[in-house]
Design a protein around this motif. Structure first.
Motif, short mmCIF file in Angstrom:
data_model
loop_
_atom_site.label_atom_id
_atom_site.label_comp_id
_atom_site.label_asym_id
_atom_site.label_seq_id
_atom_site.Cartn_x
_atom_site.Cartn_y
_atom_site.Cartn_z
N LYS A 1 0.83 -1.21 0.00
CA LYS A 1 0.00 0.00 0.00
C LYS A 1 0.87 1.26 0.00
O LYS A 1 0.56 2.24 -0.70
N GLN A 2 1.95 1.23 0.77
CA GLN A 2 2.85 2.38 0.82
C GLN A 2 3.55 2.57 -0.54
O GLN A 2 3.74 3.70 -0.98
N LYS A 3 3.90 1.48 -1.17
CA LYS A 3 4.52 1.53 -2.50
C LYS A 3 3.54 2.11 -3.52
O LYS A 3 3.90 2.98 -4.31
N GLU A 4 2.31 1.64 -3.49
CA GLU A 4 1.29 2.13 -4.42
C GLU A 4 1.00 3.61 -4.21
O GLU A 4 0.69 4.33 -5.16
N ILE B 1 9.87 3.76 -1.84
CA ILE B 1 10.52 3.59 -3.14
C ILE B 1 11.04 2.17 -3.25
O ILE B 1 10.85 1.49 -4.24
N THR B 2 11.71 1.73 -2.20
CA THR B 2 12.22 0.36 -2.13
C THR B 2 12.46 0.00 -0.67
O THR B 2 12.72 0.88 0.16
N ILE C 1 14.06 3.07 1.26
CA ILE C 1 14.05 4.47 0.85
C ILE C 1 12.59 4.91 0.78
O ILE C 1 11.77 4.25 0.14
N TYR C 2 12.30 6.00 1.44
CA TYR C 2 10.95 6.56 1.51
C TYR C 2 10.94 7.94 0.87
O TYR C 2 11.92 8.69 0.97
N ASP C 3 9.83 8.30 0.26
CA ASP C 3 9.59 9.62 -0.31
C ASP C 3 8.43 10.20 0.48
O ASP C 3 7.28 9.85 0.24
#
Length: 89
Positions: free
Chosen positions: A31-34, A39-40, A53-55
């Motif tokens: 869900k966080q990726k979507e 990011i990974t 890695i988070y945005d």
């Protein structure tokens, strides 16, 4: 938007201990990726560390996501740090 790097440590015997929480953990990460926040993310080959890695708008948002994760809540991730990352390329 700023990017943040997660460095964390897994518990001992992670393969056995993570099993009851793995499905919920992966669904949350998906869900966080979507949503474009993750990011990974994944373990090192030896299953001792997690790297991600988070945005996100703030470091606090990243920390809230990590601490809401079933792996953190159930002691699969036993420590972590978050650093703001400067992406050059």
């Amino acid at each position: 938007m700023p990017k943040y790097v997660l460095f964390g440590t897994y518990c001992d015997n992670v393969l056995e201990k993570r099993e009851p929480y793995r499905k919920a953990h992966l669904e949350g990460i998906k869900k966080q990726k979507e949503a474009g926040i993750v990011i990974t993310i994944g373990p090192t080959q030896d299953l001792t560390k997690v790297f991600g890695i988070y945005d996100a708008e703030t470091e606090e948002i990243v920390r809230q996501l990590i601490e809401a994760d079933p792996y953190w809540k159930n002691g699969i991730w036993i420590e972590y740090e978050v650093k703001e990352w400067i992406q050059v390329f």
